[in-house]
Write a protein that holds these residues in place. Sequence first.
Motif, PDB file in Angstrom:
ATOM      1  N   UNK A  67     -10.166 -10.293  -7.666  1.00 48.74           N
ATOM      2  CA  UNK A  67     -10.365  -9.037  -8.380  1.00 48.74           C
ATOM      3  C   UNK A  67      -9.381  -7.935  -8.000  1.00 48.74           C
ATOM      4  N   UNK A  68      -8.847  -7.978  -6.792  1.00 52.06           N
ATOM      5  CA  UNK A  68      -8.015  -6.861  -6.332  1.00 52.06           C
ATOM      6  C   UNK A  68      -6.512  -7.139  -6.362  1.00 52.06           C
ATOM      7  N   UNK A  69      -6.101  -8.388  -6.372  1.00 48.15           N
ATOM      8  CA  UNK A  69      -4.669  -8.687  -6.402  1.00 48.15           C
ATOM      9  C   UNK A  69      -4.072  -8.160  -7.706  1.00 48.15           C
ATOM     10  N   UNK A  70      -3.089  -7.300  -7.601  1.00 44.53           N
ATOM     11  CA  UNK A  70      -2.448  -6.722  -8.776  1.00 44.53           C
ATOM     12  C   UNK A  70      -3.088  -5.427  -9.254  1.00 44.53           C
ATOM     13  N   UNK A  71      -4.257  -5.084  -8.734  1.00 43.07           N
ATOM     14  CA  UNK A  71      -4.928  -3.831  -9.118  1.00 43.07           C
ATOM     15  C   UNK A  71      -4.099  -2.652  -8.627  1.00 43.07           C
ATOM     16  N   UNK A  72      -3.987  -1.625  -9.455  1.00 41.28           N
ATOM     17  CA  UNK A  72      -3.180  -0.457  -9.112  1.00 41.28           C
ATOM     18  C   UNK A  72      -3.929   0.455  -8.143  1.00 41.28           C
ATOM     19  N   UNK A  73      -3.202   0.938  -7.139  1.00 44.50           N
ATOM     20  CA  UNK A  73      -3.734   1.908  -6.184  1.00 44.50           C
ATOM     21  C   UNK A  73      -2.623   2.910  -5.894  1.00 44.50           C
TER      22      UNK A  73
ATOM     23  N   UNK B 199      -0.592   4.177  -7.960  1.00 47.36           N
ATOM     24  CA  UNK B 199       0.601   3.838  -8.729  1.00 47.36           C
ATOM     25  C   UNK B 199       1.321   2.573  -8.296  1.00 47.36           C
ATOM     26  N   UNK B 200       0.730   1.804  -7.374  1.00 41.79           N
ATOM     27  CA  UNK B 200       1.369   0.566  -6.930  1.00 41.79           C
ATOM     28  C   UNK B 200       0.397  -0.597  -7.050  1.00 41.79           C
ATOM     29  N   UNK B 201       0.889  -1.766  -7.480  1.00 42.62           N
ATOM     30  CA  UNK B 201       0.002  -2.931  -7.558  1.00 42.62           C
ATOM     31  C   UNK B 201      -0.249  -3.508  -6.166  1.00 42.62           C
ATOM     32  N   UNK B 202      -1.510  -3.699  -5.837  1.00 43.02           N
ATOM     33  CA  UNK B 202      -1.852  -4.276  -4.542  1.00 43.02           C
ATOM     34  C   UNK B 202      -1.449  -5.749  -4.499  1.00 43.02           C
ATOM     35  N   UNK B 203      -1.027  -6.188  -3.343  1.00 40.11           N
ATOM     36  CA  UNK B 203      -0.766  -7.604  -3.096  1.00 40.11           C
ATOM     37  C   UNK B 203      -1.884  -8.062  -2.169  1.00 40.11           C
ATOM     38  N   UNK B 204      -2.740  -8.936  -2.666  1.00 36.85           N
ATOM     39  CA  UNK B 204      -3.875  -9.406  -1.879  1.00 36.85           C
ATOM     40  C   UNK B 204      -3.816 -10.922  -1.809  1.00 36.85           C
ATOM     41  N   UNK B 205      -3.820 -11.438  -0.595  1.00 34.88           N
ATOM     42  CA  UNK B 205      -3.826 -12.892  -0.396  1.00 34.88           C
ATOM     43  C   UNK B 205      -4.531 -13.189   0.922  1.00 34.88           C
ATOM     44  N   UNK B 206      -4.879 -14.443   1.107  1.00 42.35           N
ATOM     45  CA  UNK B 206      -5.468 -14.828   2.381  1.00 42.35           C
ATOM     46  C   UNK B 206      -4.418 -14.637   3.470  1.00 42.35           C
ATOM     47  N   UNK B 207      -4.831 -14.120   4.610  1.00 41.12           N
ATOM     48  CA  UNK B 207      -3.891 -13.831   5.689  1.00 41.12           C
ATOM     49  C   UNK B 207      -3.163 -15.095   6.144  1.00 41.12           C
ATOM     50  N   UNK B 208      -3.780 -16.245   5.964  1.00 40.89           N
ATOM     51  CA  UNK B 208      -3.168 -17.509   6.404  1.00 40.89           C
ATOM     52  C   UNK B 208      -2.129 -18.039   5.422  1.00 40.89           C
ATOM     53  N   UNK B 209      -2.088 -17.488   4.190  1.00 39.60           N
ATOM     54  CA  UNK B 209      -1.136 -17.956   3.179  1.00 39.60           C
ATOM     55  C   UNK B 209       0.267 -17.451   3.464  1.00 39.60           C
ATOM     56  N   UNK B 210       1.229 -18.291   3.157  1.00 36.95           N
ATOM     57  CA  UNK B 210       2.631 -17.865   3.216  1.00 36.95           C
ATOM     58  C   UNK B 210       2.909 -16.999   2.004  1.00 36.95           C
ATOM     59  N   UNK B 211       4.013 -16.273   2.052  1.00 38.21           N
ATOM     60  CA  UNK B 211       4.423 -15.476   0.900  1.00 38.21           C
ATOM     61  C   UNK B 211       4.598 -16.421  -0.278  1.00 38.21           C
ATOM     62  N   UNK B 212       3.998 -16.099  -1.413  1.00 32.63           N
ATOM     63  CA  UNK B 212       4.028 -16.960  -2.601  1.00 32.63           C
ATOM     64  C   UNK B 212       5.458 -17.320  -2.986  1.00 32.63           C
ATOM     65  N   UNK B 213       6.362 -16.376  -2.952  1.00 30.57           N
ATOM     66  CA  UNK B 213       7.749 -16.624  -3.360  1.00 30.57           C
ATOM     67  C   UNK B 213       8.389 -17.663  -2.433  1.00 30.57           C
ATOM     68  N   UNK B 214       8.099 -17.580  -1.133  1.00 26.73           N
ATOM     69  CA  UNK B 214       8.670 -18.553  -0.197  1.00 26.73           C
ATOM     70  C   UNK B 214       8.129 -19.954  -0.460  1.00 26.73           C
TER      71      UNK B 214
ATOM     72  N   UNK C 145       0.832  -1.200   0.000  1.00 29.54           N
ATOM     73  CA  UNK C 145       0.000   0.000   0.000  1.00 29.54           C
ATOM     74  C   UNK C 145       0.866   1.250   0.000  1.00 29.54           C
ATOM     75  N   UNK C 146       0.544   2.164  -0.877  1.00 26.98           N
ATOM     76  CA  UNK C 146       1.199   3.464  -0.895  1.00 26.98           C
ATOM     77  C   UNK C 146       0.779   4.224   0.373  1.00 26.98           C
ATOM     78  N   UNK C 147       1.643   5.081   0.881  1.00 27.79           N
ATOM     79  CA  UNK C 147       1.335   5.804   2.114  1.00 27.79           C
ATOM     80  C   UNK C 147       0.155   6.763   1.957  1.00 27.79           C
ATOM     81  N   UNK C 148      -0.242   7.057   0.718  1.00 28.97           N
ATOM     82  CA  UNK C 148      -1.385   7.935   0.478  1.00 28.97           C
ATOM     83  C   UNK C 148      -2.725   7.214   0.584  1.00 28.97           C
ATOM     84  N   UNK C 149      -2.715   5.883   0.585  1.00 32.41           N
ATOM     85  CA  UNK C 149      -3.956   5.120   0.707  1.00 32.41           C
ATOM     86  C   UNK C 149      -4.415   5.191   2.161  1.00 32.41           C
TER      87      UNK C 149
END
Length: 139
Positions: free
Chosen positions: A70-76, A78-93, A14-18
């Motif tokens: 619908x919201x994962x990757x959506x721009x807010x 100027x930054x793409x949102x990262x949206x995942x279930x709170x219980x999920x680990x980081x996808x890259x990990x 999240x951008x600090x302006x959100x």
Amino acid sequence: MDSESESRLYIGNLDHRVTESNLIKMFTPFGKIVSEDFLWHTQGPKRGVPRGYAFIQFCTNKEAKEAKINMNGRMACGRPLVVRFASEKNIREVKNPTIGASCSSNYSTNRVKTIAAIKSKLRSLEEEENKNSKKPKNS
């Protein structure tokens, strides 16, 4: 109501302006928001500044899943949102645990090289200064 972990989303990058209000407006179309945790720095020089992530809990897993899709990757702001279930680990990990390790080892190696270069530069400046101070002054 579904279990909390199945209906709670992590929203990152999240951008600090959100604002909290912006976040709620963005996610309300997907269902009833039960709770929202917008995190702020509570101490230090960044006190009162948003941390860059939040959690939103929907009434049902279905609503949360739709919001995630619908919201994962959506721009807010100027930054793409990262949206995942709170219980999920980081996808890259999850996909490749060695990526994090190689990144941190590259970071460490680069850091060591940078520090060595700085020390070398300081030594050469000190040597140059010593040479200049030992020269006899012409009056």
